[in-house]
Scaffold this motif. Structure first.
Motif, PDB file in Angstrom:
ATOM      1  N   ASP A  48       0.890  -1.302  -0.014  1.00  0.00           N
ATOM      2  CA  ASP A  48      -0.017   0.097   0.098  1.00  0.00           C
ATOM      3  C   ASP A  48       0.764   1.032   0.178  1.00  0.00           C
ATOM      4  N   GLY A  49       0.381   2.297  -0.492  1.00  0.00           N
ATOM      5  CA  GLY A  49       1.142   3.348  -0.606  1.00  0.00           C
ATOM      6  C   GLY A  49       2.343   3.446  -1.602  1.00  0.00           C
ATOM      7  N   ASP A  50       3.180   4.173  -1.489  1.00  0.00           N
ATOM      8  CA  ASP A  50       4.317   4.628  -2.137  1.00  0.00           C
ATOM      9  C   ASP A  50       5.287   3.249  -1.868  1.00  0.00           C
ATOM     10  N   LYS A  51       5.732   3.095  -3.116  1.00  0.00           N
ATOM     11  CA  LYS A  51       6.764   1.891  -3.149  1.00  0.00           C
ATOM     12  C   LYS A  51       8.028   2.110  -2.279  1.00  0.00           C
ATOM     13  N   LYS A  52       8.195   3.353  -2.263  1.00  0.00           N
ATOM     14  CA  LYS A  52       9.531   3.519  -1.590  1.00  0.00           C
ATOM     15  C   LYS A  52       9.341   3.766   0.036  1.00  0.00           C
ATOM     16  N   ALA A  53       8.231   3.913   0.357  1.00  0.00           N
ATOM     17  CA  ALA A  53       7.878   3.898   1.962  1.00  0.00           C
ATOM     18  C   ALA A  53       6.709   3.468   1.899  1.00  0.00           C
ATOM     19  N   PRO A  54       6.375   1.915   1.654  1.00  0.00           N
ATOM     20  CA  PRO A  54       4.995   1.582   1.846  1.00  0.00           C
ATOM     21  C   PRO A  54       4.442   1.650   3.276  1.00  0.00           C
ATOM     22  N   THR A  55       3.029   1.784   3.388  1.00  0.00           N
ATOM     23  CA  THR A  55       2.234   1.584   4.700  1.00  0.00           C
ATOM     24  C   THR A  55       2.225   0.217   5.100  1.00  0.00           C
ATOM     25  N   LYS A  56       2.234  -0.674   4.042  1.00  0.00           N
ATOM     26  CA  LYS A  56       1.863  -2.047   4.155  1.00  0.00           C
ATOM     27  C   LYS A  56       2.570  -2.704   3.126  1.00  0.00           C
ATOM     28  N   GLN A  57       2.940  -3.855   3.492  1.00  0.00           N
ATOM     29  CA  GLN A  57       3.923  -4.755   2.506  1.00  0.00           C
ATOM     30  C   GLN A  57       3.731  -6.195   2.950  1.00  0.00           C
ATOM     31  N   CYS A  58       3.839  -7.102   1.571  1.00  0.00           N
ATOM     32  CA  CYS A  58       3.949  -8.525   1.912  1.00  0.00           C
ATOM     33  C   CYS A  58       5.007  -9.172   0.668  1.00  0.00           C
ATOM     34  N   TYR A  59       5.665  -9.736   0.892  1.00  0.00           N
ATOM     35  CA  TYR A  59       6.520 -10.486  -0.125  1.00  0.00           C
ATOM     36  C   TYR A  59       6.063 -12.063  -0.181  1.00  0.00           C
ATOM     37  N   VAL A  60       5.858 -12.420  -1.568  1.00  0.00           N
ATOM     38  CA  VAL A  60       5.201 -13.838  -1.823  1.00  0.00           C
ATOM     39  C   VAL A  60       6.096 -14.598  -2.686  1.00  0.00           C
ATOM     40  N   GLU A  61       6.875 -15.628  -2.353  1.00  0.00           N
ATOM     41  CA  GLU A  61       7.510 -16.531  -3.121  1.00  0.00           C
ATOM     42  C   GLU A  61       6.538 -17.532  -3.633  1.00  0.00           C
ATOM     43  N   VAL A  62       6.603 -17.980  -4.966  1.00  0.00           N
ATOM     44  CA  VAL A  62       5.660 -18.889  -5.711  1.00  0.00           C
ATOM     45  C   VAL A  62       6.390 -20.244  -6.097  1.00  0.00           C
ATOM     46  N   LYS A  63       6.105 -21.447  -6.057  1.00  0.00           N
ATOM     47  CA  LYS A  63       6.725 -22.553  -6.289  1.00  0.00           C
ATOM     48  C   LYS A  63       5.487 -23.572  -6.858  1.00  0.00           C
ATOM     49  N   ASN A  64       6.166 -23.906  -8.026  1.00  0.00           N
ATOM     50  CA  ASN A  64       5.052 -25.102  -8.575  1.00  0.00           C
ATOM     51  C   ASN A  64       5.195 -26.442  -8.343  1.00  0.00           C
TER      52      ASN A  64
END
Length: 243
Positions: free
Chosen positions: A130-146
């Motif tokens: 959420d918000g600005d990428k350089k200073a997000p107010t909320k964030q989540c990283y997701v790694e995907v595997k088949n």
């Protein structure tokens, strides 16, 4: 995700050099006739254990781009019970679709979905914020595997070979959690004959150990099974997991 290129039926004869498969066509296609053997590109660096045997039906896509040496790509195999999605380029695409359309409920509530995000010297598959990428107010990283390997006729397991890259990704997600950032492992299971997800401890014990460590650190584990048929693939439902 519906296939956006022509799909042709065939029978797999052999897979070799990791990226090649010889397919006998089950129907006429363009200048190629039923019974003719063509070589298809296989976008899968894994062992593909439990995903093919000589004589299994397959689906291949056709792409007549002038830049392609091989016009056909292996998309799915069939073991007599289910189609199995072996194209590892598919999971990232359908994951983004499933987050955007609300199917993956655990990953809702973010303004921006960005495929691929650089972390250090590598990339994580999906970045939500959420918000600005350089200073997000909320964030989540997701790694995907088949996930395509079957064990004990009910478990979907990952990886199907020792995965140093997968180990590295788990370490990166653990590091993110230590920084107070939300991190998730999203396992896309492209077969219907399984009921539960588990790490392949006998194949890659270090990956299994790191997944337990990641879980303990707060990295979320999301094993999602797909609907998969001759028309395409889409994320459907969350499966239980065991570590």
């Amino acid at each position: 995700m519906k296939f956006d290129k022509p799909i042709v039926k065939g029978v797999i004869l052999k897979r070799y050099k990791r990226f090649l498969a010889d397919i006998e066509l089950s129907e006429d296609h363009g200048e190629h006739k039923k019974g003719e053997v063509i070589t298809a590109h296989t976008a899968n660096t894994g062992s593909m254990k439990t995903c093919w045997e000589p004589g299994w039906p397959v689906l291949i896509s056709f792409n007549d781009s002038p830049t392609r040496k091989l016009k056909y790509s292996l998309e799915m195999t069939h073991n007599g019970k289910t189609w199995i999605g072996v194209n590892t380029a598919i999971p990232n695409k359908i994951s983004v679709e499933a987050i955007a359309d609300g199917t993956i409920k655990e990953l809702q509530g973010y303004e921006t979905i960005k495929p691929e995000a650089k972390i250090g010297k590598s990339r994580i598959d999906i970045y939500l914020y959420d918000g600005d990428k350089k200073a997000p107010t909320k964030q989540c990283y997701v790694e995907v595997k088949n996930v395509t390997m079957l064990q004990d006729e009910r478990r979907a397991i990952f990886p199907d070979g020792v995965s140093e890259r997968g180990q590295k990704h788990l370490k990166e997600l653990i590091s993110l959690k230590e920084q107070g950032i939300r991190a998730c492992m999203l396992y896309i299971i492209q077969r219907r004959d399984v009921e539960i997800f588990a790490p392949a401890i006998e194949i890659d014990p270090e990956y299994a150990r790191l997944l337990k460590e990641a879980h303990k650190a707060g990295v979320e584990i999301l094993p999602y099974q797909c609907l998969i048929d001759e028309n395409g693939v889409q994320v459907e439902k969350l499966l239980p997991y065991e570590l």
